[in-house]
Every structure is written in C-alpha cells, then in structure tokens.
Design a protein around this motif. Structure first.
Motif, PDB file in Angstrom:
ATOM      1  N   PHE A  59       4.721 -15.540  69.110  1.00 33.76           N
ATOM      2  CA  PHE A  59       4.615 -15.434  67.662  1.00 33.76           C
ATOM      3  C   PHE A  59       3.320 -16.061  67.140  1.00 33.76           C
ATOM      4  O   PHE A  59       3.327 -16.855  66.209  1.00 33.76           O
ATOM      5  N   ASP A  60       2.205 -15.726  67.768  1.00 30.74           N
ATOM      6  CA  ASP A  60       0.891 -16.146  67.295  1.00 30.74           C
ATOM      7  C   ASP A  60      -0.151 -15.227  67.910  1.00 30.74           C
ATOM      8  O   ASP A  60       0.179 -14.313  68.662  1.00 30.74           O
ATOM      9  N   ASP A  61      -1.409 -15.468  67.581  1.00 34.22           N
ATOM     10  CA  ASP A  61      -2.508 -14.635  68.063  1.00 34.22           C
ATOM     11  C   ASP A  61      -3.311 -15.324  69.159  1.00 34.22           C
ATOM     12  O   ASP A  61      -4.478 -14.992  69.377  1.00 34.22           O
ATOM     13  N   SER A  62      -2.700 -16.282  69.853  1.00 33.62           N
ATOM     14  CA  SER A  62      -3.438 -17.061  70.846  1.00 33.62           C
ATOM     15  C   SER A  62      -3.878 -16.232  72.042  1.00 33.62           C
ATOM     16  O   SER A  62      -4.866 -16.554  72.691  1.00 33.62           O
ATOM     17  N   GLY A  63      -3.137 -15.166  72.353  1.00 37.58           N
ATOM     18  CA  GLY A  63      -3.478 -14.362  73.526  1.00 37.58           C
ATOM     19  C   GLY A  63      -2.959 -14.934  74.829  1.00 37.58           C
ATOM     20  O   GLY A  63      -3.369 -14.469  75.902  1.00 37.58           O
ATOM     21  N   ALA A  64      -2.044 -15.908  74.784  1.00 41.22           N
ATOM     22  CA  ALA A  64      -1.539 -16.528  76.009  1.00 41.22           C
ATOM     23  C   ALA A  64      -0.935 -15.507  76.981  1.00 41.22           C
ATOM     24  O   ALA A  64      -1.193 -15.579  78.185  1.00 41.22           O
ATOM     25  N   TRP A  99      -0.163  -4.712  82.731  1.00 42.30           N
ATOM     26  CA  TRP A  99      -0.408  -4.526  81.299  1.00 42.30           C
ATOM     27  C   TRP A  99       0.364  -5.579  80.522  1.00 42.30           C
ATOM     28  O   TRP A  99       1.346  -6.136  81.001  1.00 42.30           O
ATOM     29  N   THR A 100      -0.106  -5.851  79.306  1.00 38.94           N
ATOM     30  CA  THR A 100       0.572  -6.767  78.390  1.00 38.94           C
ATOM     31  C   THR A 100       0.961  -6.001  77.138  1.00 38.94           C
ATOM     32  O   THR A 100       0.107  -5.426  76.466  1.00 38.94           O
ATOM     33  N   ALA A 101       2.249  -5.981  76.836  1.00 39.76           N
ATOM     34  CA  ALA A 101       2.767  -5.343  75.624  1.00 39.76           C
ATOM     35  C   ALA A 101       3.285  -6.431  74.685  1.00 39.76           C
ATOM     36  O   ALA A 101       3.244  -7.623  75.011  1.00 39.76           O
ATOM     37  N   THR A 102       3.770  -6.029  73.521  1.00 44.44           N
ATOM     38  CA  THR A 102       4.243  -7.000  72.540  1.00 44.44           C
ATOM     39  C   THR A 102       5.400  -7.832  73.074  1.00 44.44           C
ATOM     40  O   THR A 102       5.446  -9.047  72.877  1.00 44.44           O
ATOM     41  N   GLU A 181       6.852 -13.166  59.505  1.00 43.83           N
ATOM     42  CA  GLU A 181       6.653 -14.201  60.519  1.00 43.83           C
ATOM     43  C   GLU A 181       7.854 -14.217  61.457  1.00 43.83           C
ATOM     44  O   GLU A 181       8.996 -14.002  61.047  1.00 43.83           O
ATOM     45  N   GLY A 182       7.583 -14.470  62.734  1.00 42.38           N
ATOM     46  CA  GLY A 182       8.679 -14.551  63.693  1.00 42.38           C
ATOM     47  C   GLY A 182       9.050 -13.230  64.334  1.00 42.38           C
ATOM     48  O   GLY A 182      10.039 -13.149  65.055  1.00 42.38           O
ATOM     49  N   VAL A 183       8.252 -12.192  64.080  1.00 44.65           N
ATOM     50  CA  VAL A 183       8.451 -10.898  64.735  1.00 44.65           C
ATOM     51  C   VAL A 183       7.187 -10.599  65.532  1.00 44.65           C
ATOM     52  O   VAL A 183       6.086 -10.582  64.987  1.00 44.65           O
ATOM     53  N   GLY A 184       7.343 -10.346  66.835  1.00 40.06           N
ATOM     54  CA  GLY A 184       6.188 -10.221  67.718  1.00 40.06           C
ATOM     55  C   GLY A 184       5.209  -9.140  67.336  1.00 40.06           C
ATOM     56  O   GLY A 184       4.007  -9.258  67.595  1.00 40.06           O
ATOM     57  N   SER A 255      12.700 -22.407  73.258  1.00 41.78           N
ATOM     58  CA  SER A 255      11.646 -23.400  73.046  1.00 41.78           C
ATOM     59  C   SER A 255      10.285 -22.739  72.946  1.00 41.78           C
ATOM     60  O   SER A 255       9.426 -23.162  72.192  1.00 41.78           O
ATOM     61  N   CYS A 256      10.073 -21.658  73.735  1.00 35.95           N
ATOM     62  CA  CYS A 256       8.795 -20.980  73.692  1.00 35.95           C
ATOM     63  C   CYS A 256       8.694 -20.068  72.468  1.00 35.95           C
ATOM     64  O   CYS A 256       7.656 -19.963  71.852  1.00 35.95           O
ATOM     65  N   ARG A 257       9.790 -19.437  72.093  1.00 39.98           N
ATOM     66  CA  ARG A 257       9.763 -18.541  70.951  1.00 39.98           C
ATOM     67  C   ARG A 257       9.482 -19.295  69.662  1.00 39.98           C
ATOM     68  O   ARG A 257       8.917 -18.763  68.725  1.00 39.98           O
ATOM     69  N   GLU A 258       9.885 -20.555  69.601  1.00 41.58           N
ATOM     70  CA  GLU A 258       9.719 -21.320  68.381  1.00 41.58           C
ATOM     71  C   GLU A 258       8.372 -22.062  68.325  1.00 41.58           C
ATOM     72  O   GLU A 258       7.970 -22.569  67.305  1.00 41.58           O
ATOM     73  N   ARG A 259       7.661 -22.071  69.438  1.00 40.52           N
ATOM     74  CA  ARG A 259       6.428 -22.856  69.511  1.00 40.52           C
ATOM     75  C   ARG A 259       5.249 -22.125  68.862  1.00 40.52           C
ATOM     76  O   ARG A 259       5.105 -20.940  69.001  1.00 40.52           O
TER      77      ARG A 259
END
Length: 262
Positions: A59-64, A99-102, A181-184, A255-259
C-alpha cells in the motif's frame, strides 16, 4: 504418474480431481511444516512449466515488490553470484522469467521435460526464499548515483521510463481517483522514482522476510509431473531452509499490509 504421498512426506493432499473441460488432473498439496502450497496440473506434453507465486500487495509506491523480483536473480545462500541460476537453467534446457503485478509476484520456469525441471526446482526456490539481498546488489539493481552525478540503477531506469510515459501517468492518475487508501490498485507497484531514491536495502530485506515465506508461496506446476519425486525434492528443500526462515506462526500478512514503508 504417481499422485500419492509417501509416509515420510510433510506434504498432505488437500484435493484431487479431473477437469471436465480438458484432459488434465489437478492435485493440491500443502506442507504441514511450512504451509507451502503446491498445485499440480497433470497433462500430456513435452514441456513442464512452473509458476512460483507469492502474494505481494503493498500500500505505497516504494517499489519493494518490484525490486525483490530483480534481486532474487542476484544469488542465493548456496549460489551467491548473479547469473548462476540462468546458467544452470540453460544446461537443463530451461528458461526463467518473472513479473510483478498489483497483488502478486510470479517467478516462472519453463523446461523441456520433468528431469530438467526437477534439477532446477530446488535451486530456483532457494533463490526465492533465501536470496543474498546484498547492499551491493541493491546498489546496482535498484538505485545509485553514478560518477557523473546522475541517478541510475536497473529498476530506477525502468521506472523512469514509466514515469515519463503519458499513458502510464494517465492510468496512475485514474487509479488514484478510483481507489481509496489501503487498496493496492491505487499505488505504483513498480515504484516511483522519488521513493526508489530513498528505498534502503534493509527495508527490502524486511519486506522479503514478511512476504517471501513458504506459507505465502504457491507452486503451480503444469505438465507431466512425477509427484513422488517432486515431493521428495520439496521435503529436502524445506529441510535446508528451516533455519533460515521465521516459524510459520511468527509473521502474519497483516503486519506487512498495514506498514507504510516510505
């Protein structure tokens, strides 16, 4: 083709059935030790195809998630150098991709026959679950400033092209307007340049620790599969990584979804 587990296997059969729409049999296994899922689609043909898929919504644009897709191919615990996986795959008449999807990241293995697939399977899985994730790998693959003061890096350069593309920017703006917010789907999974510039190796490692676990992994294998041999390989693979992964009940996806990483 055998579809029965041995008494020593830690993988239990959840379900098995024949498809009505195609000459295939589907079998689903789950590891009682790590929670890893395996779905085998038995069908005749010269090729065996694998899709090793992890849920990696963020839930961010970090690109992790995107950076990890690149870094997995940079080496693993037993095969520490970039290119070793592809070199071994080529010798087994195989090729790899990802590949990386949403909502997920998928790693693919395409092989001529089961024997070659069986050789590469544990090597590939080790790259996914126990990659090196070195500072140096992040420096070259994600982002760095070159000798002339320019931003560089494989992922950074890729996303630089995306952020300077009109249709891509229009698509992102539309998704920002549509999703809260909170939607991938609201975010740029590949990462935005301004956030890739401050994304650290330690944050990437933490994302891997939380998301790249066997219990969050499903292997989909399609072709003429030797089930008994496959389960032996996966049991042996699990034995080798138990000391490198958290216990399955230690980390949850919440924990990861909320970070917020950045």
């Amino acid at each position: 083709m055998s579809t029965t587990t041995t008494t020593k296997s830690h993988f239990e059969t959840l379900q098995q059935f024949n498809a009505e729409y195609a000459p295939t049999k589907l079998t689903q296994y789950k590891s009682t030790r790590t929670g890893m899922h395996v779905v085998v689609v038995d069908r005749k043909g010269p090729k065996v195809q694998g899709y090793f898929t992890l849920a990696t919504e963020i839930f961010d644009d970090s690109g992790a998630p995107h950076t990890l897709e690149h870094l997995v191919f940079m080496g693993s615990k037993s095969y520490k150098y970039k290119g070793v996986l592809d070199l071994l795959a080529n010798r087994a008449y195989s090729n790899t991709n990802a590949w990386t999807a949403t909502d997920h990241t998928a790693y693919t293995l395409d092989t001529a026959g089961w024997e070659g697939f069986a050789q590469i399977l544990p090597v590939y899985l080790e790259h996914v679950i126990v990659p090196t994730l070195t500072d140096e790998g992040c420096y070259t693959e994600v982002h760095h400033v070159d000798g002339e003061g320019n931003d560089a890096g494989v992922v950074y350069s890729e996303m630089q092209g995306v952020q300077n593309n009109g249709p891509e920017l229009m698509d992102l703006a539309a998704r920002r307007a549509l999703y809260p917010e909170g939607v991938g789907f609201r975010y740029e999974t590949g990462g935005m340049m301004e956030q890739l510039r401050v994304l650290t190796a330690e944050r990437i490692r933490e994302f891997h620790r939380e998301m790249y676990q066997p219990k969050n992994l499903c292997l989909v294998i399609v072709g003429e599969v030797e089930h008994g041999n496959m389960l032996e390989i996966l049991d042996k693979f699990e034995e080798g990584i138990l000391g490198d992964i958290p216990k399955p009940d230690e980390i949850g996806r919440a924990s990861c979804r909320e970070r917020v990483w950045i």
